[in-house]
Scaffold this active site. Structure first.
Site, short mmCIF file in Angstrom:
data_model
loop_
_atom_site.label_atom_id
_atom_site.label_comp_id
_atom_site.label_asym_id
_atom_site.label_seq_id
_atom_site.Cartn_x
_atom_site.Cartn_y
_atom_site.Cartn_z
N ARG A 40 0.80 -1.23 0.00
CA ARG A 40 0.00 0.00 0.00
C ARG A 40 0.84 1.28 0.00
O ARG A 40 0.39 2.33 0.42
CB ARG A 40 -0.99 0.01 1.18
CG ARG A 40 -2.05 -1.08 1.10
CD ARG A 40 -3.15 -0.83 2.10
NE ARG A 40 -4.23 -1.81 1.95
CZ ARG A 40 -4.31 -2.95 2.63
NH1 ARG A 40 -3.38 -3.24 3.53
NH2 ARG A 40 -5.31 -3.78 2.43
N HIS A 79 0.66 10.52 -28.35
CA HIS A 79 0.34 9.21 -27.79
C HIS A 79 -0.34 8.31 -28.82
O HIS A 79 -0.08 7.10 -28.87
CB HIS A 79 -0.56 9.37 -26.56
CG HIS A 79 0.17 9.81 -25.34
ND1 HIS A 79 -0.47 10.18 -24.17
CD2 HIS A 79 1.49 9.97 -25.08
CE1 HIS A 79 0.42 10.52 -23.26
NE2 HIS A 79 1.62 10.41 -23.79
#
Length: 535
Positions: free
Chosen positions: A303, A427
């Site tokens: 985490r 992109h």
């Protein structure tokens, strides 16, 4: 922690006449309670006559000899604030002597600003004549001194700063110089914790100490890299070991095509095997792909564990390593899975450029041009002309544009989207070519398309679009792409992460330093912009 108290080292201000050395020096002298030495004033006292008279009667050679002797004298003293003459540190021996005594900071300003500041000066023997003659002389002298000034690690552009603001920058340089000589620190404010961008030459061998200075606990550290950059990663690892860390090399495949969840899973396996805990840093050593993958792994393993960026390419330094965006690609599009993970620190060592292939360095210049268009017009003009004074200045000027924007909009909910200039087109080009074209090259083509779109929309003068095109060509960057269809590139845009619903968003230039967001300009306009860069 990084040092916050000035030591007894000298602070030396140098640079061209009219950049503010004496004014800023007196401010620093008052702030620090130190003696201020204006070298020109000392020389006037020693010769017993004004500088124009020294030049006329004794000659410039005699003046320079006395100036060099004074540099050697001052280098033996401490706790001084020194303002040099504009030509004092052209002499490399004088520069080295004063650098050994403290932090040397070169102040500079635009030619127009210097001319304005010196308009009424009568004590400048190197600037005779009226305004136009002075203008030519300023330009000539700056060109002659360009490389000598560029050899100085600390550069402050005073053009648009107050004297107090310049003094702040100089003090920051002096503090950074105490941590590592020649180190430039650029602070970044972030909601999840402020951090420093550390920029210099030879920083990799100081990695361990720089992390300890930022309260990182020695222990296991994952150094993520690939085989091509392994040598740099080993330098980082050696420094970490010297500082008490236990570095473990974690390898990932090279290239954008491997920036996938599968590669991140391989990193998780290596983290488990190395025994990383929640205090163990993940240190990305490499280009933007390495930083994206390692950062996403650091954001999600246990985490979240500390993350350190050590970019080794120009593109990664000025773009990918700043701002906390990390992630991986999916087959449908680029960076569709990701997170915001701010680093503890970013270490930028321009010495790594020596091993960077020339094509990769050139691709990184596309992002530098982009930042010039967005928020650094003077950088853009420098690239059109002779270029910035040194690599440190090139990176610092470009990265400061991104820092200013990400501080305003850390989670890309507004102005940060402007950093995507050229990226909606770029992109899509990357995806259609299966990432055979470098990211920077695709962004270069994308900026040409965006400028052409801006012209068609009446938001940009054709002359600016031509300047963007010409600069990219001058730098050896592509301005078009072959082997692609308009249909394929347009279809790839449907998965662009910057879209809002089904609405495509484009960033277009309106002027240098002025870009804007355009939502859905219309399919026909988008297709014509794509067609304008296909050969």
């Amino acid at each position: 922690m990084a040092q916050s108290v000035i030591s007894d080292g000298n602070i030396i201000l140098t640079g061209f006449m009219g950049v503010g050395k004496s004014t800023v020096g007196r401010i620093l002298s008052q702030r620090l309670g130190r003696r201020f030495v204006d070298m020109d004033e000392v020389l006037v006292e020693r010769f017993g006559k004004p500088i124009p008279a020294i030049f006329a009667e004794d000659g410039e050679e005699a003046f320079r000899a006395a100036e060099a002797q004074l540099c050697q004298e001052l280098a033996q003293q401490r706790n001084l604030v020194i303002s040099t003459g504009g030509g004092a540190l052209i002499n490399p021996e004088s520069r080295r002597a004063l650098e050994a005594s403290g932090a040397v900071v070169c102040l500079h300003a635009s030619e127009e600003e210097i001319l304005r500041r010196l308009a009424n000066a009568t004590d400048r023997p190197l600037l005779p004549g009226e305004a136009e003659e002075r203008r030519r002389r300023i330009h000539l002298l700056l060109q002659q001194r360009r490389f000598a000034y560029g050899a100085i690690a600390y550069q402050v552009d005073t053009t648009a700063l107050s004297a107090e603001e310049v003094a702040d920058r100089v003090l920051e340089a002096a503090l950074a110089n105490q941590e590592v000589p020649g180190l430039n620190r650029i602070p970044v404010r972030s909601p999840s914790g402020d951090y420093d961008l550390l920029l210099g030459e030879g920083l990799l061998r100081h990695t361990g100490r720089l992390l300890l200075n930022r309260s990182m606990r020695p222990g296991v550290a994952a150094v993520v890299t690939n085989e091509m950059i392994r040598l740099h990663a080993e330098t980082v690892s050696a420094s970490l070991r010297d500082a008490g860390f236990e570095p473990v090399l974690c390898l990932v495949p090279e290239g954008e095509q491997h920036k996938t969840l599968e590669s991140v899973r391989l990193l998780y396996d290596q983290f488990v095997a190395a025994g990383l805990d929640r205090n163990s840093p993940v240190i990305a050593v490499g280009g933007g792909v390495i930083g994206d993958m390692a950062g996403f792994a650091a954001a999600t393993y246990l985490r979240g564990v500390p993350f350190v960026q050590v970019p080794t390419s120009l593109l990664a330094m000025v773009d990918a390593s700043v701002g906390g965006k990390v992630g991986v690609d999916l087959p449908q599009g680029k960076n569709l899975v990701g997170a915001f993970k701010q680093p503890v620190v970013v270490l930028m060592d321009v010495a790594t450029f020596a091993s960077l292939p020339s094509d990769e360095f050139r691709a990184g210049l596309a992002e530098v041009v982009k930042h010039g268009i967005i928020g650094a017009p003077r950088l853009f003009v420098q690239l059109e002309e002779e270029g910035p004074v040194n690599l440190l200045q090139l990176v610092a000027d470009a990265v400061r544009v991104k820092v200013r924007i990400v501080e305003q909009d850390p989670f890309e909910r507004g102005v940060r989207a402007t950093l995507n200039l050229g990226h909606t087109f770029g992109h899509a080009i990357e995806q259609v070519t299966n990432y055979r074209i470098r990211h920077g090259d695709a962004v270069a083509v994308g900026m040409v398309a965006a400028a052409n779109m801006a012209v068609e929309l009446g938001r940009c003068e054709p002359a600016l679009a031509a300047r963007i095109y010409n600069l990219l060509e001058r730098l050896g960057l592509p301005t078009s792409v072959s082997g692609c269809s308009v249909d394929a590139i347009y279809a790839a845009m449907a998965h662009d992460k910057k879209r809002v619903g089904k609405t495509l968003r484009f960033i277009i230039p309106q002027a240098l330093g002025d870009v804007t967001i355009i939502n859905d300009p219309g399919e026909a306009i988008v297709r014509r912009a794509i067609a304008s860069v296909i050969t």
